[in-house]
Design a protein around this motif. Structure first.
Motif, PDB file in Angstrom:
ATOM      1  N   VAL A  48       0.836  -1.206   0.000  1.00 11.66           N
ATOM      2  CA  VAL A  48       0.000   0.000   0.000  1.00 11.66           C
ATOM      3  C   VAL A  48       0.867   1.251   0.000  1.00 11.66           C
ATOM      4  CG1 VAL A  48      -1.724   1.308   1.297  1.00 11.66           C
ATOM      5  CG2 VAL A  48      -1.917  -1.174   1.120  1.00 11.66           C
ATOM      6  N   TYR A  49       1.963   1.220   0.735  1.00 11.77           N
ATOM      7  CA  TYR A  49       2.899   2.360   0.768  1.00 11.77           C
ATOM      8  C   TYR A  49       3.416   2.652  -0.645  1.00 11.77           C
ATOM      9  CZ  TYR A  49       6.996   5.162   2.085  1.00 11.77           C
ATOM     10  OH  TYR A  49       7.931   6.166   2.199  1.00 11.77           O
ATOM     11  N   ASP A  50       3.832   1.610  -1.336  1.00 14.01           N
ATOM     12  CA  ASP A  50       4.361   1.783  -2.696  1.00 14.01           C
ATOM     13  C   ASP A  50       3.275   2.232  -3.671  1.00 14.01           C
ATOM     14  OD1 ASP A  50       6.858   1.065  -1.810  1.00 14.01           O
ATOM     15  OD2 ASP A  50       6.707  -1.021  -2.459  1.00 14.01           O
ATOM     16  N   LEU A  51       2.073   1.682  -3.539  1.00 17.97           N
ATOM     17  CA  LEU A  51       0.972   2.075  -4.417  1.00 17.97           C
ATOM     18  C   LEU A  51       0.579   3.533  -4.191  1.00 17.97           C
ATOM     19  CD1 LEU A  51      -1.388  -1.052  -4.393  1.00 17.97           C
ATOM     20  CD2 LEU A  51      -0.029  -0.189  -6.305  1.00 17.97           C
ATOM     21  N   THR A  52       0.583   3.951  -2.917  1.00 20.57           N
ATOM     22  CA  THR A  52       0.282   5.355  -2.609  1.00 20.57           C
ATOM     23  C   THR A  52       1.299   6.274  -3.272  1.00 20.57           C
ATOM     24  OG1 THR A  52      -0.660   4.713  -0.467  1.00 20.57           O
ATOM     25  CG2 THR A  52      -0.070   7.025  -0.756  1.00 20.57           C
ATOM     26  N   GLN A  53       2.557   5.875  -3.197  1.00 23.13           N
ATOM     27  CA  GLN A  53       3.622   6.663  -3.820  1.00 23.13           C
ATOM     28  C   GLN A  53       3.447   6.718  -5.339  1.00 23.13           C
ATOM     29  OE1 GLN A  53       7.564   4.918  -3.537  1.00 23.13           O
ATOM     30  NE2 GLN A  53       8.533   6.924  -3.562  1.00 23.13           N
ATOM     31  N   ILE A  72       7.309  10.827   2.413  1.00 26.92           N
ATOM     32  CA  ILE A  72       7.305   9.602   3.231  1.00 26.92           C
ATOM     33  C   ILE A  72       6.079   9.599   4.142  1.00 26.92           C
ATOM     34  CG2 ILE A  72       8.491   8.419   5.122  1.00 26.92           C
ATOM     35  CD1 ILE A  72      11.144   9.320   3.832  1.00 26.92           C
ATOM     36  N   GLU A  73       5.800  10.740   4.769  1.00 27.14           N
ATOM     37  CA  GLU A  73       4.625  10.814   5.646  1.00 27.14           C
ATOM     38  C   GLU A  73       3.342  10.674   4.837  1.00 27.14           C
ATOM     39  OE1 GLU A  73       2.718  13.535   9.237  1.00 27.14           O
ATOM     40  OE2 GLU A  73       4.636  14.103   8.308  1.00 27.14           O
ATOM     41  N   TRP A  74       3.315  11.248   3.647  1.00 25.10           N
ATOM     42  CA  TRP A  74       2.142  11.133   2.761  1.00 25.10           C
ATOM     43  C   TRP A  74       1.846   9.657   2.479  1.00 25.10           C
ATOM     44  CZ3 TRP A  74      -0.363  15.227  -0.258  1.00 25.10           C
ATOM     45  CH2 TRP A  74      -1.244  14.746  -1.222  1.00 25.10           C
ATOM     46  N   ASN A  75       2.873   8.920   2.103  1.00 25.57           N
ATOM     47  CA  ASN A  75       2.703   7.494   1.800  1.00 25.57           C
ATOM     48  C   ASN A  75       2.327   6.708   3.057  1.00 25.57           C
ATOM     49  OD1 ASN A  75       3.616   8.257  -0.756  1.00 25.57           O
ATOM     50  ND2 ASN A  75       5.726   7.680  -0.308  1.00 25.57           N
ATOM     51  N   MET A 135       8.595   2.540  11.205  1.00 26.71           N
ATOM     52  CA  MET A 135       8.795   3.770  10.446  1.00 26.71           C
ATOM     53  C   MET A 135       8.886   4.988  11.367  1.00 26.71           C
ATOM     54  SD  MET A 135       6.552   3.486   6.942  1.00 26.71           S
ATOM     55  CE  MET A 135       7.361   4.979   6.373  1.00 26.71           C
ATOM     56  N   ILE A 136       8.049   5.018  12.406  1.00 26.37           N
ATOM     57  CA  ILE A 136       8.072   6.139  13.347  1.00 26.37           C
ATOM     58  C   ILE A 136       9.426   6.229  14.041  1.00 26.37           C
ATOM     59  CG2 ILE A 136       7.115   7.003  15.528  1.00 26.37           C
ATOM     60  CD1 ILE A 136       4.402   5.915  14.627  1.00 26.37           C
ATOM     61  N   TRP A 189      -4.380  16.280   7.399  1.00 23.28           N
ATOM     62  CA  TRP A 189      -2.970  16.531   7.086  1.00 23.28           C
ATOM     63  C   TRP A 189      -2.789  16.726   5.578  1.00 23.28           C
ATOM     64  CZ3 TRP A 189       0.874  14.312   4.169  1.00 23.28           C
ATOM     65  CH2 TRP A 189       2.179  14.721   4.439  1.00 23.28           C
ATOM     66  N   TYR A 190      -3.469  15.898   4.780  1.00 33.66           N
ATOM     67  CA  TYR A 190      -3.381  16.029   3.326  1.00 33.66           C
ATOM     68  C   TYR A 190      -3.859  17.411   2.869  1.00 33.66           C
ATOM     69  CZ  TYR A 190      -2.547  10.992   2.736  1.00 33.66           C
ATOM     70  OH  TYR A 190      -2.009   9.721   2.760  1.00 33.66           O
ATOM     71  N   LEU A 191      -4.982  17.869   3.416  1.00 33.47           N
ATOM     72  CA  LEU A 191      -5.526  19.172   3.047  1.00 33.47           C
ATOM     73  C   LEU A 191      -4.578  20.294   3.451  1.00 33.47           C
ATOM     74  CD1 LEU A 191      -9.260  18.627   4.073  1.00 33.47           C
ATOM     75  CD2 LEU A 191      -8.364  18.759   1.742  1.00 33.47           C
ATOM     76  N   ASP A 192      -4.003  20.157   4.624  1.00 38.96           N
ATOM     77  CA  ASP A 192      -3.083  21.177   5.129  1.00 38.96           C
ATOM     78  C   ASP A 192      -1.839  21.268   4.256  1.00 38.96           C
ATOM     79  OD1 ASP A 192      -1.737  23.034   6.609  1.00 38.96           O
ATOM     80  OD2 ASP A 192      -1.494  21.803   8.399  1.00 38.96           O
ATOM     81  N   ILE A 193      -1.235  20.107   3.971  1.00 39.39           N
ATOM     82  CA  ILE A 193       0.011  20.089   3.210  1.00 39.39           C
ATOM     83  C   ILE A 193      -0.217  20.488   1.757  1.00 39.39           C
ATOM     84  CG2 ILE A 193       0.061  17.729   2.285  1.00 39.39           C
ATOM     85  CD1 ILE A 193       2.907  19.403   4.264  1.00 39.39           C
TER      86      ILE A 193
END
Length: 276
Positions: A48-53, A72-75, A135-136, A189-193
């Motif tokens: 899912v991380y790779d697909l998001t990217q 990275i945070e977006w993914n 990841m954190i 977070w997505y809207l903010d960024i």
């Protein structure tokens, strides 16, 4: 049309039969379901991380303008959102619709009930918490401070114990319903960024976060404490560690939820004040 030799076809069928036997006797065998499901959860997070990217790179303009750590945070948030949808749906099913934890259908202690499906769901969630915690810690504190580390550690320990012991799974799934707030938090977070902090969508998102948080991370926990109190004689049938987990983990999460809820209220009031 090209046809394969008979020997090749027989060899392929033999390998296929061996693969099916391996899956049936190992991957899906009851003793190995927790471990293979945890591994599956970790692998699913990576996919899912790779697909998001990949999808974000081609279809979301704001993504290309982000810094490396922001990407990275977006993914990572795409990964956590999908897990939240999966585990929330499964949790709602077990808590409100399934007969597994129903006192009207089954006899015996509700704190000691489990099924292959309930174990599978918890194991996938353990895989997610381990992947996200890794990841954190790797990018600390860019993806979250100590409160996220504490939250993920408590969650991973409680879910893993419930998965392996078969104890307290009802209360584990009750707590996991609170993951319904994760997609809304990630969307904020997505809207903010993306520079949409003054948009109507940002305001609506803030209201939804307030409502979902109030229901799933405040009011729900009062119900959890009520249910534990009404079935405390059955809680005592668990191992001492299980009893401690059932009492301490929801209490600790509830305290953190209240702290975050205060920040949500403060942020929502600030957003509303700017629009007046």
């Amino acid at each position: 049309m090209v046809t394969m030799p008979k020997e090749t076809v027989m060899a392929i069928e033999a390998y296929r039969s061996q693969a099916k036997l391996l899956v049936k006797s190992y991957l899906f065998a009851d003793p190995f379901v927790p471990y293979t499901s945890v591994l599956g959860g970790v692998v699913a997070c990576k996919v899912v991380y790779d697909l998001t990217q990949l999808i974000s790179t081609f279809y979301i303009k704001a993504y290309t303008g982000l810094t490396k750590i922001q990407r990275i945070e977006w993914n990572n948030r795409g990964m956590s959102s999908l897990h939240a949808i999966f585990i929330t749906a499964l949790s709602l099913y077990f808590v409100f619709w399934s007969d597994l934890f129903s006192d009207k259908v089954h006899t015996g202690y509700v704190t000691l009930r489990s099924s292959p499906l309930s174990i599978f769901g918890l194991a996938v969630s353990v895989g997610y918490f381990l992947a996200d915690l890794g990841m954190i810690l790797w990018f600390y504190p860019s993806l979250g401070g100590m409160e996220y580390v504490v939250h993920h550690c408590l969650s991973a320990i409680a879910v893993a114990y419930s998965m392996l012991s078969g104890e307290g799974q009802l209360y584990t799934y009750m707590c996991l319903i609170s993951e319904v707030t994760t997609p809304e938090i990630n969307m904020r977070w997505y809207l903010d960024i993306s520079g949409m902090k003054r948009s109507t969508a940002y305001l609506v998102n803030g209201v939804l976060i307030f409502l979902f948080w109030l229901i799933a991370r405040v009011m729900l926990f009062f119900y959890i404490f009520y249910h534990i109190n009404m079935h405390f004689d059955q809680v005592l049938q668990m191992r001492w560690f299980g009893c401690m987990v059932v009492v301490m983990v929801p209490s600790s999460l509830f305290i953190m939820n209240l702290m975050w809820f205060a920040k949500i209220i403060k942020g929502l009031m600030k957003t509303l004040a700017k629009r007046q």
